[in-house]
Enzyme design. Sequence first.
Site, PDB file in Angstrom:
ATOM      1  N   ILE A   1       0.832  -1.206   0.000  1.00 32.45           N
ATOM      2  CA  ILE A   1       0.000   0.000   0.000  1.00 32.45           C
ATOM      3  C   ILE A   1       0.862   1.250   0.000  1.00 32.45           C
ATOM      4  CG2 ILE A   1      -1.718   1.304   1.295  1.00 32.45           C
ATOM      5  CD1 ILE A   1      -2.762  -1.330   2.404  1.00 32.45           C
ATOM      6  N   ALA A   2       1.826   1.306   0.920  1.00 27.83           N
ATOM      7  CA  ALA A   2       2.639   2.518   1.060  1.00 27.83           C
ATOM      8  C   ALA A   2       3.927   2.162   1.777  1.00 27.83           C
ATOM      9  CB  ALA A   2       1.875   3.602   1.831  1.00 27.83           C
TER      10      ALA A   2
ATOM     11  N   GLY B   1       6.907   4.090   4.305  1.00 26.44           N
ATOM     12  CA  GLY B   1       7.257   5.265   5.083  1.00 26.44           C
ATOM     13  C   GLY B   1       8.673   5.176   5.615  1.00 26.44           C
TER      14      GLY B   1
ATOM     15  N   THR C   1       6.762  -0.349   6.099  1.00 23.29           N
ATOM     16  CA  THR C   1       6.021  -0.490   4.854  1.00 23.29           C
ATOM     17  C   THR C   1       4.678  -1.143   5.176  1.00 23.29           C
ATOM     18  OG1 THR C   1       8.070  -0.754   3.595  1.00 23.29           O
ATOM     19  CG2 THR C   1       6.041  -1.487   2.544  1.00 23.29           C
TER      20      THR C   1
ATOM     21  N   LYS D   1       1.624  -3.756   8.836  1.00 20.32           N
ATOM     22  CA  LYS D   1       2.733  -2.796   8.851  1.00 20.32           C
ATOM     23  C   LYS D   1       4.005  -3.560   9.217  1.00 20.32           C
ATOM     24  CE  LYS D   1       2.158   1.338  10.566  1.00 20.32           C
ATOM     25  NZ  LYS D   1       2.523   2.302   9.526  1.00 20.32           N
TER      26      LYS D   1
ATOM     27  N   ASP E   1       4.004  11.715  17.316  1.00 14.90           N
ATOM     28  CA  ASP E   1       4.248  12.026  15.901  1.00 14.90           C
ATOM     29  C   ASP E   1       2.927  12.368  15.213  1.00 14.90           C
ATOM     30  OD1 ASP E   1       5.804  12.455  13.670  1.00 14.90           O
ATOM     31  OD2 ASP E   1       5.862  10.352  13.071  1.00 14.90           O
TER      32      ASP E   1
END
Length: 652
Positions: free
Chosen positions: A24-25, A27, A31, A47, A141
């Site tokens: 999906i993405a 970072g 991932t 994740k 964060d």
Amino acid sequence: MDTTPTDPLVGRLLDGRYRVESRIARGGMATVYLALDVRLDRTVAVKVMHRGLAEDPAFVRRFIGEAKSVASLSHPNVVQVFDQGTDGDVVYLSMEYVPGRTLRDVLRDRGRLPAREALEVMIPVLAALGAAHQAGLVHRDVKPENVLLADDGRVKVVDFGLARAVEATNQTRTGVMIGTIGYMSPEQVTSGAADARSDVYAAGIMLFELLTGRQPYEGETPMSIAYRHVHDTVPVPSALLPGSPPLLDTLVAQATARDPATRPADAKALLVAAVDAHRMLPRESGPIPSAPVPPLPLPSGPLSPPYGVAAHPAPVNPTLIQPRAEVLTGPAAGGAAAVPEPRGGRKRGSWVLLTVLALVMVAAVGVTGWLFSRETTVVVPSLVEQNVTLAAGEARQKGFAVEIGPAEHDEKVPKDVVLRTVPAAGAEVKPGSRLTLIASAGPKRVNVPNVVGLELNAAREKIAAAGLTVDDVKKQASETVPRGQVMRTSPAVGNRVKEGSKVDLYVSAGLLMPDVMGMHRDQARTVLESAGFVPEFVEQTDSAQPCTVIAQDPRAGAEVDKGAVARMTLSACNNGEWHWPWENNGENANEDDNVIVIPNVVYKDVRAARDELSAAGFRVKVKKGLNRGRVLAQLPPGGQQVPQGTQVTLWH
């Protein structure tokens, strides 16, 4: 969605449960993949931590602990954590899959949001952070990348606890600040400290960005931005966007105060202020619905002025904000045109009747709106630090369905005292909701396992399996325990100690070769044989005392096994004749010399022997033999006549 086919995890079955479908993405720390939970047949987001983090034991320990804490956080605006695990070198989280976009994607498309819409995004974000703060969790964060806008209009906050887990890695010990610099509070920049007020600061920066389309500080380097967070005051939105409501200027200013003590105490306090500001803002369009509605697509074109007449987009979280009952009349409400004053009584009577009916309808609408918008939730009471039985009774009296969860060990909280509740204290839930009480099982203690007689490596494994660690390995000579085996532990075997405590191991060094240098052959043989050695003697010509050891192999203090051969080199024995320093060519000492007889102190306590010889006028030198505390040999031997002041060597 990134479906890069070269990703080695795509198609893999993680932990025998999660089949990775696509990426999906990606970072900075992990991932995210779309996966199917084959056990429960549901789609999840997995994740996977980057390899550099997964290889750090400190990160993995902290990551697991934070995952457990976040999993216990039940809130509709927090992405739910289902599971955590490792599969070889893969460290992962299994989470709720939320199809939609991030708030960063929306800002990238639209630039900025109108005031009311910005608050309608921030309110569920603050609700999620407030619930976390009540449970003792700090996000660390907060930024648009960690806010998800679901396709059905829900707002979800993600990545609770991940920044805290990264703080345990080697990265932080080399001066790397954890967080995103554009949203980092002054105290995070200067000291690395973060609490609920740090999240409040980041939320204030995010609100500023939603209203203006940009962050308050820009610079060529991250450190220049960090400097401004510490030394500058965040500007109010109206400084960049004239006409921005003063209410939002105040909200941003309070949340981004440089001194943490002057900010709202936590996100829940900021949430109250945000809801009040939302209610006081003028409406830009019709009322906000109080029940879920199909979300309208967010427009991708340029924004209309904040308080213009253009239609207002549907709120991002339509279930959060309750509507106020409003009655619109006249053409704007879609009603009939104004009726002119009638001339006749019949017309006047009809007009009065219509007015009464309208008033009745207004009242009905108002009552209905009140019924649907009134408070239908209860607040979870604070039951922490209470006896679990008493706490359960109190919760039942308040209408909760109480469940006692599995107890958890805690070093500070006594047994049967409530550690936490699920949902956490302060959360708003429906009446009659299930409330789980987690009580303390008291400090966790484990028994020191019996490792006596084991080899060192086997003992280490057994100690680790019990949840303890080996601190120090100390060697001790032993005539009975084979070399390399554990003789005892400290704390002793069977003692109950705190999990993770350190244990010292005392390991047999076997026999230690005694120091027999200078000892007479006969005495050396006795000492070595009594200790379990096999002595072998070799003579050579030497000017030393006859039949005394002048070299030995193995050396004194060496670790050897019982039955080992000890090779001793002797000075020439000269048929057993002794020559002393005071003798001159075999003649007796001068009559003027004070000649006395040396006492025989063999087998006496070494301290008593030393005192006896010193009292008789001899100089005494003590050497370690087998280190048994009693005299094993002496030189010159007892019974010899020697001058007073002669040195006598004792071995023990």
